[in-house]
Enzyme design. Structure first.
Site, PDB file in Angstrom:
ATOM      1  N   HIS A  43     -10.542   5.890 -63.638  1.00 24.99           N
ATOM      2  CA  HIS A  43     -11.915   5.957 -64.176  1.00 24.99           C
ATOM      3  C   HIS A  43     -12.704   7.092 -63.527  1.00 24.99           C
ATOM      4  O   HIS A  43     -13.307   6.913 -62.472  1.00 24.99           O
ATOM      5  CB  HIS A  43     -12.617   4.619 -63.937  1.00 24.99           C
ATOM      6  CG  HIS A  43     -13.931   4.493 -64.631  1.00 24.99           C
ATOM      7  ND1 HIS A  43     -14.446   3.282 -65.037  1.00 24.99           N
ATOM      8  CD2 HIS A  43     -14.872   5.408 -64.994  1.00 24.99           C
ATOM      9  CE1 HIS A  43     -15.619   3.461 -65.620  1.00 24.99           C
ATOM     10  NE2 HIS A  43     -15.911   4.747 -65.588  1.00 24.99           N
ATOM     11  N   HIS A  83     -15.217  10.820 -64.489  1.00 18.29           N
ATOM     12  CA  HIS A  83     -15.920  11.647 -65.479  1.00 18.29           C
ATOM     13  C   HIS A  83     -15.757  13.096 -65.056  1.00 18.29           C
ATOM     14  O   HIS A  83     -16.167  13.468 -63.964  1.00 18.29           O
ATOM     15  CB  HIS A  83     -17.400  11.265 -65.532  1.00 18.29           C
ATOM     16  CG  HIS A  83     -17.619   9.841 -65.945  1.00 18.29           C
ATOM     17  ND1 HIS A  83     -17.793   9.465 -67.259  1.00 18.29           N
ATOM     18  CD2 HIS A  83     -17.661   8.692 -65.226  1.00 18.29           C
ATOM     19  CE1 HIS A  83     -17.942   8.144 -67.329  1.00 18.29           C
ATOM     20  NE2 HIS A  83     -17.864   7.648 -66.106  1.00 18.29           N
ATOM     21  N   LEU A  84     -15.150  13.884 -65.936  1.00 19.91           N
ATOM     22  CA  LEU A  84     -14.911  15.290 -65.590  1.00 19.91           C
ATOM     23  C   LEU A  84     -15.921  16.233 -66.247  1.00 19.91           C
ATOM     24  O   LEU A  84     -15.946  17.420 -65.932  1.00 19.91           O
ATOM     25  CB  LEU A  84     -13.476  15.691 -65.957  1.00 19.91           C
ATOM     26  CG  LEU A  84     -12.392  14.943 -65.166  1.00 19.91           C
ATOM     27  CD1 LEU A  84     -10.999  15.377 -65.612  1.00 19.91           C
ATOM     28  CD2 LEU A  84     -12.559  15.161 -63.665  1.00 19.91           C
ATOM     29  N   ASP A 101     -17.264   3.968 -72.464  1.00 16.77           N
ATOM     30  CA  ASP A 101     -17.885   3.835 -71.151  1.00 16.77           C
ATOM     31  C   ASP A 101     -19.307   4.399 -71.143  1.00 16.77           C
ATOM     32  O   ASP A 101     -19.536   5.501 -71.605  1.00 16.77           O
ATOM     33  CB  ASP A 101     -17.047   4.575 -70.105  1.00 16.77           C
ATOM     34  CG  ASP A 101     -17.576   4.360 -68.698  1.00 16.77           C
ATOM     35  OD1 ASP A 101     -17.927   3.206 -68.375  1.00 16.77           O
ATOM     36  OD2 ASP A 101     -17.652   5.330 -67.931  1.00 16.77           O
ATOM     37  N   HIS A 111     -17.173  -0.951 -70.347  1.00 19.34           N
ATOM     38  CA  HIS A 111     -18.298  -0.899 -69.406  1.00 19.34           C
ATOM     39  C   HIS A 111     -19.195  -2.045 -69.858  1.00 19.34           C
ATOM     40  O   HIS A 111     -19.865  -1.949 -70.890  1.00 19.34           O
ATOM     41  CB  HIS A 111     -18.970   0.472 -69.572  1.00 19.34           C
ATOM     42  CG  HIS A 111     -20.349   0.592 -69.002  1.00 19.34           C
ATOM     43  ND1 HIS A 111     -20.701   1.593 -68.135  1.00 19.34           N
ATOM     44  CD2 HIS A 111     -21.483  -0.132 -69.186  1.00 19.34           C
ATOM     45  CE1 HIS A 111     -21.986   1.483 -67.812  1.00 19.34           C
ATOM     46  NE2 HIS A 111     -22.482   0.446 -68.438  1.00 19.34           N
ATOM     47  N   ASP A 149     -15.080   5.681 -60.695  1.00 16.05           N
ATOM     48  CA  ASP A 149     -16.196   5.981 -61.598  1.00 16.05           C
ATOM     49  C   ASP A 149     -16.915   7.253 -61.121  1.00 16.05           C
ATOM     50  O   ASP A 149     -18.139   7.354 -61.193  1.00 16.05           O
ATOM     51  CB  ASP A 149     -17.177   4.803 -61.696  1.00 16.05           C
ATOM     52  CG  ASP A 149     -18.168   4.974 -62.852  1.00 16.05           C
ATOM     53  OD1 ASP A 149     -17.977   5.886 -63.676  1.00 16.05           O
ATOM     54  OD2 ASP A 149     -19.130   4.182 -62.921  1.00 16.05           O
ATOM     55  N   HIS A 154     -23.349  14.645 -61.221  1.00 17.62           N
ATOM     56  CA  HIS A 154     -24.577  15.115 -61.867  1.00 17.62           C
ATOM     57  C   HIS A 154     -25.112  16.267 -61.035  1.00 17.62           C
ATOM     58  O   HIS A 154     -25.122  16.191 -59.804  1.00 17.62           O
ATOM     59  CB  HIS A 154     -25.627  14.006 -61.940  1.00 17.62           C
ATOM     60  CG  HIS A 154     -25.267  12.905 -62.885  1.00 17.62           C
ATOM     61  ND1 HIS A 154     -25.260  13.077 -64.249  1.00 17.62           N
ATOM     62  CD2 HIS A 154     -24.887  11.635 -62.668  1.00 17.62           C
ATOM     63  CE1 HIS A 154     -24.893  11.938 -64.830  1.00 17.62           C
ATOM     64  NE2 HIS A 154     -24.651  11.047 -63.899  1.00 17.62           N
ATOM     65  N   PHE A 189     -27.622   8.048 -64.150  1.00 18.01           N
ATOM     66  CA  PHE A 189     -26.840   7.099 -63.363  1.00 18.01           C
ATOM     67  C   PHE A 189     -25.534   7.734 -62.904  1.00 18.01           C
ATOM     68  O   PHE A 189     -24.924   8.504 -63.640  1.00 18.01           O
ATOM     69  CB  PHE A 189     -26.513   5.864 -64.204  1.00 18.01           C
ATOM     70  CG  PHE A 189     -27.710   5.047 -64.572  1.00 18.01           C
ATOM     71  CD1 PHE A 189     -28.154   4.037 -63.726  1.00 18.01           C
ATOM     72  CD2 PHE A 189     -28.403   5.279 -65.750  1.00 18.01           C
ATOM     73  CE1 PHE A 189     -29.273   3.274 -64.060  1.00 18.01           C
ATOM     74  CE2 PHE A 189     -29.517   4.527 -66.090  1.00 18.01           C
ATOM     75  CZ  PHE A 189     -29.948   3.522 -65.246  1.00 18.01           C
TER      76      PHE A 189
END
Lengths: 302, 425
Positions: free
Chosen positions: B60, B62-63, B152, B179, B305, B309, B323
């Site tokens: 899990h 995020h790229l 997600d 999610h 996860d 950002h 988030f």
């Protein structure tokens, strides 16, 4: 972090007493013909209001001027906010103009606390979201102490939309530090259980009669429709259950006072008769606002 | 080129191995595990005093590529993964455009093949644009390389759509990852609903918003027979419900993030957005339940996860900040500290949570040191002291609440398909 005034929670009794006692010194000034001091001559204060406000902004402006400081007021709609500038960039720009303090109101809880981490200028919180409104609690305490010897042991009922009220939070912190008994009252959906843990001496009830019983002070809160993100209560029956009416006052102590941070909505949170009631001190609160804010400005930048 | 990892403590839960041995990798695959292996001409890595494990899998992450390359790219995110000891990562579909078609899936696979330091496996969206209404091209995405489906971050609120998605995914042999968040219950929330949200005047995300969704999904999983996985489980009730479903024999699994088993809302710095994520940091009773779920086996995977950002996005009023926190580089160290050093689980069990656990859900054909399997190996220390400096992160983003934290043990070298892609400086 520069010394400003972000909230009541982090202040100790001594610091609060110092401001309240200094505010008392400034009270007589309000009724003199010559009202201006030169304590803060040459100091520059920026009032930065990201939320509509008439009374608090005016009160801070008058307080600054009576202390001899120069004050500039900026409202969000007229500033670069509408051009998409971030809060940090706006504040950095203002800080580069070297004001001695920034008085700030913002709709986001914690906005001044976040900025205080990144700015060299002291910040005075004039209300952040649903978090704190420290000068309101200070002026409320000054107003109560004009009529009572001490806050200790007083029964204070705070009634209305507690969940969304920064006035309630700041007052709870202040009153609790001085040993008052605080009853928070409002519709169940606006009265989260966790409020009981906000400070010592706090009790919750959804029954306005129980809240007012034997109260020394009744603080009514404005119904903040602009902060209601959902239909948390049936608005049309609010006054029936949580509006303060003259007959309620019989339940309180005979010399109980009625307070309201304003602006009042006659017929919504209190009846018109209560607003004009002789023991309603709403206008004294407004008057004390200036004296208290003078004391705060002096303490922060004097 | 061949590589021999000498004298490490080789722990491979899949083959119940735990002994000091050598691991020989040849042709990009595990060749053999044994003592005093002869390997003329092979590169030698001395792993004395270290643990040698199958390459860790993070199911899990995020790229952010395509679409949000200012925050992370497949390349930078995969380097952060390598620095965290991960050899395989599965990336969520909330890119721009959303990975809801074979075209986007293929783009990610192709970019990863050229640029990524570790193996990258895309997860496709459940619905078009993750809009929650119309099913995405699940079969085509699978053919293009997607290993699971998930919306997600934007959970499918329509139960009928979720039911169809489960039926469909089941027919393709893909797990459905959710999610779990009832968006009506959590609307506008910025942190866990509790003592602190009330104190700080921030709107709360009640634990119930997760519980309600987990309950719904488990009912649908039973109805459809789908393989169903709860992402980043964070509440006491959700853990209890997953445990119940597993006891009923449903094909249900769940993962926990290092931050949810390590810290709670009471440890947040007020209005510091490096503590803002979904699900939010919960209370101690929830954190304890997640740890208990790990100990009991209800939680079968640790997943980060990892949610980068850019600094400017996190330098805002708390309620405006997005988030998510980055987590690839601190996951192993947090698991060692909170789970192993604390005596909650064994080292072997921790490695399962990073290898066979996620492998069982994602079926990547990895997660073991069996001969013939891809030569993915993670070498880590269990006692070397080090301090996390987020400013040295391989990620493009800096949003971590663990900056400055000192850890005991962490990754030493990461080997992907036989190549050493990262080693501790």
């Amino acid at each position: 972090m520069p010394a400003g005034l972000l909230g009541i929670e982090e202040l100790d009794r001594g610091a609060i007493e110092a401001i309240l006692s200094r505010a008392k010194d400034f009270q007589p000034l309000q009724s003199q013909s010559l009202k201006k001091l030169d304590t803060l001559r040459g100091k520059m204060i920026v009032n930065l209001f990201y939320e509509a406000s008439t009374r608090t902004r005016t009160s801070f402006e008058i307080a600054a001027k009576r202390m001899g400081a120069d004050a500039v007021s900026i409202t969000a709609s007229a500033s670069s906010v509408s051009k998409g500038e971030s809060l940090v960039d706006t504040l950095n720009t203002l800080a580069a103009m070297r004001p001695d303090a920034i008085v700030m109101r913002h709709a986001a809880s914690g906005a001044p606390h976040f900025l205080a981490q990144h700015l060299p200028t002291p910040i005075i919180n004039a209300g952040d979201g649903t978090h704190e409104h420290p000068t309101q609690a200070l002026l409320d305490a000054r107003t109560i102490l004009d009529r009572r010897a001490t806050l200790e042991g007083l029964r204070v009922a705070i009634i209305g939309d507690i969940a969304h009220s920064r006035v309630a939070r700041s007052n709870v912190h202040l009153l609790s530090k001085f040993g008052a008994e605080i009853v928070l009252c409002g519709p169940a959906s606006l009265l989260p259980r966790e409020l009981e843990q906000l400070a010592a001496g706090v009790r919750l009830t959804t029954d306005i009669r129980e809240a007012i019983q034997n109260a020394d002070v009744i603080m009514m809160l404005r119904v903040q429709l602009e902060r209601q993100h959902e239909a948390s209560f049936p608005a049309n029956e609010y006054f029936q259950f949580y509006g303060l009416r003259l007959e309620h006052l019989d339940l309180a102590k005979p010399d109980a006072i009625v307070m309201h941070p304003g602006p009042i909505n006659r017929g919504r949170e209190l009846s018109s008769e209560v607003a004009d009631f002789q023991r309603s001190v709403i206008l004294n609160q407004v008057e004390n606002g200036i004296a208290v804010r003078m004391a705060v400005l002096e303490q922060v930048i004097g | 080129m061949a590589l021999v990892i000498r004298n490490g403590r080789v722990i491979d839960p899949a083959s119940q191995t735990d002994r000091v041995a050598d691991v020989r990798i040849s042709g990009g695959k595990i060749a053999e595990v044994g003592t005093n292996l002869s390997a003329p001409g092979a590169e030698v890595f001395d792993a004395s005093g270290m643990v040698v494990a199958p390459g860790l899998i993070d199911m899990h992450v995020h790229l952010r590529e395509p679409g949000f390359e200012h925050a992370e790219t497949i390349e930078s995110g995969s380097r952060a993964a390598a620095a965290g000891g991960f050899t395989s990562i599965c990336c969520m579909p909330n890119t721009k455009p959303i990975n809801d078609s074979a075209t986007v899936t293929s783009y990610i696979v192709e970019r990863a093949r050229r640029l990524a330091a570790v193996n990258v496996f895309p997860i496709g969206a459940i619905t078009k644009g993750s809009g929650g209404e119309e099913l995405a091209a699940i079969g085509a995405m699978k053919a293009a390389g997607a290993v699971a489906v998930s919306d997600d971050g934007q959970p499918v609120m329509n139960s009928r759509v979720m039911r169809r998605a489960m039926e469909f995914a089941r027919s393709y042999g893909l797990p459905v990852i959710d999610h779990c968040e009832d968006l009506h219950l959590s609307a506008g929330g910025d942190m866990h609903e509790g003592r602190l949200s009330v104190r700080w005047g921030l709107r709360g995300i009640p634990a119930a918003s997760e519980d309600v969704m987990v309950a719904r999904d488990l009912v649908l999983a039973e109805l459809t027979g789908a393989r169903y996985h709860v992402a980043h489980i964070s509440t006491r009730n959700a853990v209890a419900m997953v445990e119940y479903a597993r006891r009923q024999g449903l094909a249900v699994t769940c993962e926990a993030t290092p931050h949810h088993f390590s810290i709670i809302d009471e440890q947040m710095l007020p209005y510091d957005s490096n503590y803002k994520m979904k699900p939010p940091l919960r209370g101690e009773c929830d954190r304890g339940a997640v740890v208990d779920g790990i100990v009991a086996g209800t939680v079968s995977a640790i997943a980060t996860d990892h949610a980068p950002h850019a600094g400017s996005e996190k330098m805002q009023e708390f309620e405006r900040c997005p988030f998510g926190i980055i987590g690839l580089e601190t996951a192993l160290a947090l698991a060692l500290e909170m789970l192993v050093h604390s005596g909650k689980i064994t080292l072997n069990r921790m490695i399962e949570l990073f290898t066979t656990g996620p492998e069982a859900v994602m079926r990547l054909g990895r997660g073991t040191l069996a001969p013939g399997v891809a030569g993915d190996v993670t070498i880590f220390s269990t006692d070397a002291s080090w301090t996390y400096d987020v400013n040295q992160s391989q990620s493009r983003s800096r949003n971590s609440p663990f900056h400055g934290r000192t850890f005991r043990g962490g990754p030493v070298a990461t080997i992907v398909n036989g190549d050493i892609v990262w080693r501790k400086a």
